[in-house]
Design a protein around this motif. Sequence first.
Motif, PDB file in Angstrom:
ATOM      1  N   ARG A   9       0.842  -1.195   0.000  1.00 26.32           N
ATOM      2  CA  ARG A   9       0.000   0.000   0.000  1.00 26.32           C
ATOM      3  C   ARG A   9       0.886   1.257   0.000  1.00 26.32           C
ATOM      4  O   ARG A   9       0.630   2.214  -0.744  1.00 26.32           O
ATOM      5  CB  ARG A   9      -0.920  -0.008   1.224  1.00 26.32           C
ATOM      6  N   SER A  12       2.478   1.695  -3.444  1.00 21.57           N
ATOM      7  CA  SER A  12       1.488   2.233  -4.383  1.00 21.57           C
ATOM      8  C   SER A  12       1.297   3.726  -4.168  1.00 21.57           C
ATOM      9  O   SER A  12       1.245   4.501  -5.131  1.00 21.57           O
ATOM     10  CB  SER A  12       0.165   1.496  -4.196  1.00 21.57           C
ATOM     11  N   ARG A  13       1.233   4.147  -2.930  1.00 20.82           N
ATOM     12  CA  ARG A  13       1.056   5.563  -2.605  1.00 20.82           C
ATOM     13  C   ARG A  13       2.258   6.384  -3.087  1.00 20.82           C
ATOM     14  O   ARG A  13       2.094   7.461  -3.658  1.00 20.82           O
ATOM     15  CB  ARG A  13       0.877   5.717  -1.090  1.00 20.82           C
ATOM     16  N   GLU A  14       3.451   5.870  -2.879  1.00 17.74           N
ATOM     17  CA  GLU A  14       4.655   6.593  -3.294  1.00 17.74           C
ATOM     18  C   GLU A  14       4.784   6.645  -4.816  1.00 17.74           C
ATOM     19  O   GLU A  14       5.248   7.639  -5.363  1.00 17.74           O
ATOM     20  CB  GLU A  14       5.901   5.942  -2.692  1.00 17.74           C
ATOM     21  N   MET A  15       4.404   5.570  -5.502  1.00 18.86           N
ATOM     22  CA  MET A  15       4.500   5.542  -6.964  1.00 18.86           C
ATOM     23  C   MET A  15       3.577   6.592  -7.602  1.00 18.86           C
ATOM     24  O   MET A  15       3.865   7.091  -8.682  1.00 18.86           O
ATOM     25  CB  MET A  15       4.162   4.152  -7.502  1.00 18.86           C
ATOM     26  N   LYS A  16       2.491   6.928  -6.947  1.00 20.64           N
ATOM     27  CA  LYS A  16       1.600   7.960  -7.466  1.00 20.64           C
ATOM     28  C   LYS A  16       2.245   9.341  -7.365  1.00 20.64           C
ATOM     29  O   LYS A  16       1.875  10.247  -8.111  1.00 20.64           O
ATOM     30  CB  LYS A  16       0.271   7.941  -6.710  1.00 20.64           C
ATOM     31  N   LYS A  17       3.209   9.511  -6.481  1.00 19.22           N
ATOM     32  CA  LYS A  17       3.889  10.795  -6.292  1.00 19.22           C
ATOM     33  C   LYS A  17       5.037  10.992  -7.278  1.00 19.22           C
ATOM     34  O   LYS A  17       5.534  12.098  -7.432  1.00 19.22           O
ATOM     35  CB  LYS A  17       4.461  10.903  -4.879  1.00 19.22           C
ATOM     36  N   SER A  19       7.217  11.692 -10.437  1.00 18.06           N
ATOM     37  CA  SER A  19       7.069  12.521 -11.630  1.00 18.06           C
ATOM     38  C   SER A  19       7.698  11.765 -12.800  1.00 18.06           C
ATOM     39  O   SER A  19       8.915  11.766 -12.963  1.00 18.06           O
ATOM     40  CB  SER A  19       7.774  13.860 -11.408  1.00 18.06           C
ATOM     41  N   TRP A  20       6.863  11.124 -13.595  1.00 23.04           N
ATOM     42  CA  TRP A  20       7.355  10.330 -14.709  1.00 23.04           C
ATOM     43  C   TRP A  20       7.699  11.243 -15.875  1.00 23.04           C
ATOM     44  O   TRP A  20       7.015  12.222 -16.135  1.00 23.04           O
ATOM     45  CB  TRP A  20       6.298   9.315 -15.126  1.00 23.04           C
TER      46      TRP A  20
END
Length: 60
Positions: A9, A12-17, A19-20
């Motif tokens: 979890r 997942s939260r960190e991957m949303k942050k 900047s791709w």
Amino acid sequence: MQRLTGFLRDVSREMKKVSWPKRKELTRYTITVITTVAIVAVFFWIVDLGISELLRAVIK
């Protein structure tokens, strides 16, 4: 099991942050890396040839 679920979890939260990079940036970075690797490979190939010829001259 709760630790694993919590970890996933958090990931997942960190991957949303994250900047791709945009497609144009990614293409530019990829070309830069491939070019750099090619230049370094050619440099070491030339150095290897020089050392080989030097050793051949010393041995003869």
